[in-house]
Write a protein that holds these residues in place. Structure first.
Motif, PDB file in Angstrom:
ATOM      1  N   SER A 156       0.824  -1.217   0.083  1.00 35.49           N
ATOM      2  CA  SER A 156      -0.033  -0.022   0.022  1.00 35.49           C
ATOM      3  C   SER A 156       0.972   1.328   0.186  1.00 35.49           C
ATOM      4  CB  SER A 156      -0.983  -0.047   1.241  1.00 35.49           C
ATOM      5  OG  SER A 156      -1.612   1.214   1.176  1.00 35.49           O
ATOM      6  N   TYR A 157       1.148   1.970  -1.238  1.00 38.58           N
ATOM      7  CA  TYR A 157       1.795   3.130  -1.538  1.00 38.58           C
ATOM      8  C   TYR A 157       1.078   4.095  -0.421  1.00 38.58           C
ATOM      9  CZ  TYR A 157       4.636   1.190  -5.157  1.00 38.58           C
ATOM     10  OH  TYR A 157       5.291   0.424  -5.879  1.00 38.58           O
ATOM     11  N   GLU A 158      -0.142   4.376  -0.443  1.00 43.89           N
ATOM     12  CA  GLU A 158      -0.649   5.238   0.377  1.00 43.89           C
ATOM     13  C   GLU A 158      -0.390   5.016   2.045  1.00 43.89           C
ATOM     14  OE1 GLU A 158      -5.120   6.830   1.644  1.00 43.89           O
ATOM     15  OE2 GLU A 158      -5.030   5.216   0.282  1.00 43.89           O
ATOM     16  N   GLN A 159      -0.392   3.930   2.523  1.00 40.55           N
ATOM     17  CA  GLN A 159      -0.126   3.326   3.798  1.00 40.55           C
ATOM     18  C   GLN A 159       1.532   3.952   4.361  1.00 40.55           C
ATOM     19  OE1 GLN A 159      -0.240  -0.586   4.938  1.00 40.55           O
ATOM     20  NE2 GLN A 159      -0.300  -0.100   7.041  1.00 40.55           N
ATOM     21  N   TYR A 161       3.323   6.040   2.598  1.00 45.69           N
ATOM     22  CA  TYR A 161       3.530   7.562   2.362  1.00 45.69           C
ATOM     23  C   TYR A 161       2.870   8.395   3.914  1.00 45.69           C
ATOM     24  CZ  TYR A 161       2.660  12.226   0.460  1.00 45.69           C
ATOM     25  OH  TYR A 161       2.744  13.630   0.038  1.00 45.69           O
ATOM     26  N   SER A 162       1.709   7.720   3.943  1.00 48.32           N
ATOM     27  CA  SER A 162       1.139   8.280   5.492  1.00 48.32           C
ATOM     28  C   SER A 162       2.047   7.928   6.562  1.00 48.32           C
ATOM     29  CB  SER A 162      -0.093   7.590   5.753  1.00 48.32           C
ATOM     30  OG  SER A 162      -0.598   8.030   6.672  1.00 48.32           O
ATOM     31  N   CYS A 163       2.938   6.631   6.558  1.00 49.67           N
ATOM     32  CA  CYS A 163       3.811   6.545   7.700  1.00 49.67           C
ATOM     33  C   CYS A 163       4.811   7.164   7.861  1.00 49.67           C
ATOM     34  CB  CYS A 163       4.075   4.941   7.387  1.00 49.67           C
ATOM     35  SG  CYS A 163       4.728   3.978   8.935  1.00 49.67           S
ATOM     36  N   TYR A 165       5.104  10.438   6.683  1.00 52.21           N
ATOM     37  CA  TYR A 165       4.464  11.855   7.213  1.00 52.21           C
ATOM     38  C   TYR A 165       4.379  11.767   8.372  1.00 52.21           C
ATOM     39  CZ  TYR A 165       1.116  15.830   7.424  1.00 52.21           C
ATOM     40  OH  TYR A 165       0.537  16.782   7.821  1.00 52.21           O
ATOM     41  N   SER A 220      10.565   4.697  -6.854  1.00 56.54           N
ATOM     42  CA  SER A 220       9.375   4.713  -6.050  1.00 56.54           C
ATOM     43  C   SER A 220       9.804   4.839  -4.758  1.00 56.54           C
ATOM     44  CB  SER A 220       8.914   2.789  -5.940  1.00 56.54           C
ATOM     45  OG  SER A 220       8.480   2.711  -7.237  1.00 56.54           O
ATOM     46  N   LEU A 224       8.288   8.111  -2.132  1.00 59.27           N
ATOM     47  CA  LEU A 224       7.647   7.784  -0.914  1.00 59.27           C
ATOM     48  C   LEU A 224       8.161   8.567   0.407  1.00 59.27           C
ATOM     49  CD1 LEU A 224       7.282   3.753  -1.064  1.00 59.27           C
ATOM     50  CD2 LEU A 224       5.662   5.413  -1.115  1.00 59.27           C
TER      51      LEU A 224
END
Length: 366
Positions: A156-159, A161-163, A165, A220, A224
């Protein structure tokens, strides 16, 4: 009806008067003529007595339909005390105002401790980072570094990225950057050892795979960690994450293998198609990206894939260029490469590399 209400209200006032001012208050009330009290639906206005005291009527419910005709209007009464006792204040007496002010009830106060505890619940400690957040990043980086070009990775790229952040916002950028560099360094050291164990005939191809795999992973990994790059690396270190990661490959892989790789590349250049053109192009361009100074080791090799490496051609060296082209054609023929079907070729169309034949050929086309 009105007389009974006056008696009841007068009695309530007298019951709530201070013992010390009882006589003065009663005399002041008798000498002051008050208008008839309004019905319960209208709040009674506050009146100032001749003695300079402020009399506040008890708060009553207000009729939302408005006052009835003939009844006086007045300013709203002051708020009652929490225990329902009517306040009697002296005008200009700040001490009495502070004393008579109602104490805040527990339900009406703002619980600062509660709001602070809610904020602290979102704090990421260094233990949380090491046990929860970095393991997620570590696993994703592993998959990105070992994937083949074009493969799909179920992360999960969103997960991720959020991590990143959240860790940056919680001041864990320095630790995260250190962990990332250490992680990639260990990976590149393993890659270098695998290349050292490769046989010569597979050395070039395996180096090409390692270089392409790493450069593809950076496409990638860098996005990230964009927040860490922007708010820590660029701001505090005055560097760029992509440049740092490319430098890691240069130091731990390319520099250790360049003196073994370059002779094999020159040998492959002298034997056409010993190595596929795409592999040669990828390696030469990759080496130039890692360190442009390596051009000096084989300028002719680099000039075949990168423009403007060699000096500009001059007219005095045209014969030398022609001789190089003839040599290449002879080598291709010796290795089994034919020039194709020459049956449809017209006489006089053979390529020559001297000025007289070139001029004759040009006259033949007119």
């Amino acid at each position: 009806m009105e007389e009974s209400m006056e008696e009841e209200e007068g009695g309530s006032y007298e019951a709530m008067m201070d013992d010390q001012n009882h006589n003065n208050w009663e005399a002041a009330v008798e000498g002051f003529r008050q208008p008839p009290p309004p019905p319960p639906s209208i709040p009674a206005p506050a009146r100032e007595t001749p003695g300079g005291q402020l009399l506040a009527m008890p708060a009553v419910s207000v009729d939302r339909k408005g006052p009835k005709e003939g009844l006086p209007m007045g300013p709203p009464p002051p708020p009652p005390e929490a225990n329902g006792v009517i306040m009697m204040l002296k005008s200009g007496d700040a001490a009495s105002v502070a004393k008579a002010a109602p104490a805040p009830t527990p339900g009406s106060t703002i619980n600062i401790n509660t709001s602070t505890s809610k904020f602290l619940m979102n704090v990421i400690t260094i233990e949380d980072y090491k046990s929860t957040y970095w393991p997620k990043l570590d696993g994703a980086i592993d998959q990105l570094l070992t994937q083949s070009p074009g493969d799909y990775i179920p992360i999960s790229y969103e997960q991720i990225y959020s991590c990143v952040y959240k860790c940056v916002c919680q001041q864990h950028s320095e630790q995260m950057y250190s962990d990332l560099i250490k992680k990639i360094t260990n990976h590149l050291e393993r890659v270098s050892k695998e290349l050292q164990a490769s046989p010569p005939d597979l050395y070039i191809e395996r180096f090409n795979i390692a270089l392409g795999q790493y450069m593809g992973a950076l496409q990638s990994i860098v996005p990230l960690f964009i927040y860490m790059n922007k708010f820590y690396i660029e701001t505090k270190l005055n560097r760029d994450l992509k440049d740092d990661l490319i430098k890691l490959f240069t130091e731990h892989v390319a520099e250790k293998h360049i003196y073994s790789l370059m002779p094999l590349l020159l040998e492959a250049q002298s034997t056409p198609f010993q190595v596929t053109p795409s592999t040669m192009a990828n390696i030469v361009k990759g080496l130039y990206t890692l360190r442009p100074e390596w051009v000096q080791m084989a300028p002719t090799l680099f000039s075949k894939f990168i423009p403007n490496i060699l000096p500009r051609a001059v007219e005095s060296e045209l014969s030398e260029y022609a001789a190089q082209d003839q040599k290449l054609q002879r080598e291709l023929i010796q290795n089994g490469f034919t020039r194709g079907d020459q049956s449809r070729k017209r006489a006089g169309d053979e390529l020559t590399y001297n000025s007289s034949s070139a001029c004759a050929s040009s006259r033949g086309y007119r």
